[in-house]
Design a protein around this motif. Structure first.
Motif, PDB file in Angstrom:
ATOM      1  N   ALA A 233      12.090  -3.811 -14.667  1.00  0.00           N
ATOM      2  CA  ALA A 233      13.385  -4.073 -14.033  1.00  0.00           C
ATOM      3  C   ALA A 233      14.044  -5.311 -14.632  1.00  0.00           C
ATOM      4  O   ALA A 233      15.263  -5.325 -14.872  1.00  0.00           O
ATOM      5  N   SER A 237      17.344  -5.219 -17.001  1.00  0.00           N
ATOM      6  CA  SER A 237      18.455  -6.075 -16.570  1.00  0.00           C
ATOM      7  C   SER A 237      18.929  -6.951 -17.717  1.00  0.00           C
ATOM      8  O   SER A 237      20.139  -7.126 -17.935  1.00  0.00           O
ATOM      9  N   ASP A 240      21.106  -5.252 -20.003  1.00  0.00           N
ATOM     10  CA  ASP A 240      22.376  -4.860 -19.381  1.00  0.00           C
ATOM     11  C   ASP A 240      22.431  -3.378 -19.045  1.00  0.00           C
ATOM     12  O   ASP A 240      23.484  -2.740 -19.159  1.00  0.00           O
ATOM     13  N   SER A 242      22.369  -0.572 -16.078  1.00  0.00           N
ATOM     14  CA  SER A 242      22.906  -0.638 -14.714  1.00  0.00           C
ATOM     15  C   SER A 242      21.784  -0.677 -13.683  1.00  0.00           C
ATOM     16  O   SER A 242      20.681  -0.157 -13.911  1.00  0.00           O
ATOM     17  N   ARG A 243      22.058  -1.270 -12.539  1.00  0.00           N
ATOM     18  CA  ARG A 243      21.082  -1.356 -11.457  1.00  0.00           C
ATOM     19  C   ARG A 243      20.656   0.033 -10.988  1.00  0.00           C
ATOM     20  O   ARG A 243      19.466   0.269 -10.723  1.00  0.00           O
ATOM     21  N   ILE A 246      18.161   1.362 -13.398  1.00  0.00           N
ATOM     22  CA  ILE A 246      16.892   0.637 -13.282  1.00  0.00           C
ATOM     23  C   ILE A 246      16.095   1.151 -12.087  1.00  0.00           C
ATOM     24  O   ILE A 246      14.872   1.355 -12.181  1.00  0.00           O
ATOM     25  N   PHE A 298      15.000  -7.516  -6.076  1.00  0.00           N
ATOM     26  CA  PHE A 298      16.302  -7.985  -6.533  1.00  0.00           C
ATOM     27  C   PHE A 298      16.971  -8.886  -5.486  1.00  0.00           C
ATOM     28  O   PHE A 298      17.595  -9.905  -5.831  1.00  0.00           O
ATOM     29  N   GLU A 302      18.317 -12.710  -6.086  1.00  0.00           N
ATOM     30  CA  GLU A 302      19.731 -13.049  -5.912  1.00  0.00           C
ATOM     31  C   GLU A 302      19.927 -14.067  -4.796  1.00  0.00           C
ATOM     32  O   GLU A 302      20.838 -14.901  -4.871  1.00  0.00           O
ATOM     33  N   SER A 307      22.091 -14.558  -8.971  1.00  0.00           N
ATOM     34  CA  SER A 307      22.174 -13.324  -9.755  1.00  0.00           C
ATOM     35  C   SER A 307      20.916 -13.200 -10.602  1.00  0.00           C
ATOM     36  O   SER A 307      20.179 -14.183 -10.798  1.00  0.00           O
ATOM     37  N   VAL A 308      20.679 -11.990 -11.113  1.00  0.00           N
ATOM     38  CA  VAL A 308      19.535 -11.788 -12.001  1.00  0.00           C
ATOM     39  C   VAL A 308      19.734 -12.568 -13.298  1.00  0.00           C
ATOM     40  O   VAL A 308      18.787 -13.156 -13.834  1.00  0.00           O
ATOM     41  N   ASP A 309      20.964 -12.599 -13.819  1.00  0.00           N
ATOM     42  CA  ASP A 309      21.220 -13.371 -15.037  1.00  0.00           C
ATOM     43  C   ASP A 309      20.878 -14.840 -14.846  1.00  0.00           C
ATOM     44  O   ASP A 309      20.285 -15.472 -15.732  1.00  0.00           O
TER      45      ASP A 309
END
Length: 332
Positions: A233, A237, A240, A242-243, A246, A298, A302, A307-309
């Motif tokens: 996951a 991510s 890039d 999409s969730r 994933i 997730f 968050e 955010s994940v980033d």
């Protein structure tokens, strides 16, 4: 009934002596369970049941060079004799392209690879194996890869996952000390904690993936669903993807292992060897994944990082330049 259609299994405790191999026969394969000194009665029952379940399921089709859009999900599951949950992560759409085929694999444990399995994986040119199993798991089921050019094995143990505790949880479940709901709650909690308690392992995973010549890479744990699911996951991510895609990949472990049928087989075995009847619903949290687990994973990231980033940057130290390099390596 033909001989090759029969199944032989005995759940009595006299079969779980230290060092004694047990064979579960069901066409077309033999499931061999070798008991070590630390194996207890309940983990033996679980091992036998899983061997039976694995033998009874015909392997899915192999990946082919000519992949039609409607066949992507089918061919993603790699057909092997000694592994039930290996999947190619190729073909997932990302913002800058799609994930390359035959570069990134996720899998369950590799200790039961057959000669045919090894030949297939050698043909795919596997260069690196990332092993998330605990030290005890690796000792009890080592990955053996004979040959002139075996892949590099990188051990990144994640000790606090549900799979790492499966023997103990199985015993407690059989003795009535915990319920299936308790195991489910433990899973939810572990998915909340592991992103932070095992951040170093995930950070090192990205270091390995960024090494020149590392791919093709296999990432795996014991069952290939929890630790491997979380690692995948994060990787997707970072690429890039999409969730929704994933999460679909995460849930595919249930289809790859036929978890509902496997839960019925394991529940029957544990009921015979335990002190109370066990239902398939009780054991399913030990064997399968649930969308709530990965959503909690997730959500916890968050909540802590925004955010994940941000988690990739702040908790794992993956820079934007490294993320771009990762995408250059694994997207087309």
């Amino acid at each position: 009934m033909r001989l090759e259609d029969r199944r032989y299994v005995n759940f009595s405790s006299d079969l779980v002596e230290s060092g004694s191999p047990m064979a579960v026969c069901c066409a077309p394969n033999w499931g061999i369970v070798h008991m070590t000194a630390w194996t207890n009665h309940f983990s033996a029952i679980l091992a036998i049941s899983l061997a039976m379940a694995g033998c009874a399921t015909p392997p899915p089709p192999s990946l082919t060079a000519d992949i039609q859009p409607e066949d992507v999900t089918r061919v993603r599951i790699v057909s092997l004799e000694g592994v039930r949950n290996m999947r190619d992560l190729g073909g997932y759409d990302a913002r800058r392209g799609s994930v390359r085929w035959n570069r990134l694999y996720r899998s369950d444990g590799l200790s039961k690879l057959t000669a045919a399995d090894l030949q297939l994986l050698e043909e795919r040119g596997i260069k690196t194996i990332i092993d998330f199993r605990s030290n005890q798991e690796r000792i009890s089921a080592p990955t053996l890869w004979p040959g002139r050019n075996p892949p590099e094995i990188v051990n990144l143990p994640i000790e606090n996952s549900p799979a790492a505790m499966s023997d103990r949880l199985t015993e407690q479940l059989s003795l009535g000390q915990i319920s299936g709901a308790d195991v489910d709650a433990m899973n939810v909690e572990s998915y909340r904690l592991i992103p932070f308690e095992s951040a170093d392992a995930f950070a090192r995973m990205f270091d390995v993936l960024l090494k020149p010549g590392a791919a093709p890479v296999i990432m795996h744990g014991s069952a290939g669903r929890d630790r491997t699911g979380m690692a995948t996951a994060l990787l997707l991510s970072a690429l890039d993807v999409s969730r929704d895609e994933i999460i679909r990949d995460y849930l595919m472990s249930n289809d790859a292992t036929d978890v509902d049928r496997m839960a019925q087989v394991v529940a029957t075995g544990l009921s015979r060897g335990g002190v109370r009847p066990i239902s398939s619903a009780d054991v399913r949290p030990l064997l399968g994944v649930d969308i709530r687990y990965i959503e909690n994973f997730f959500d916890s990231i968050e909540a802590a990082n925004g955010s994940v980033d941000s988690y990739l940057r702040e908790s794992l130290g993956l820079t934007s330049e490294e993320q771009r390099a990762l995408q250059d390596l694994y997207l087309e």
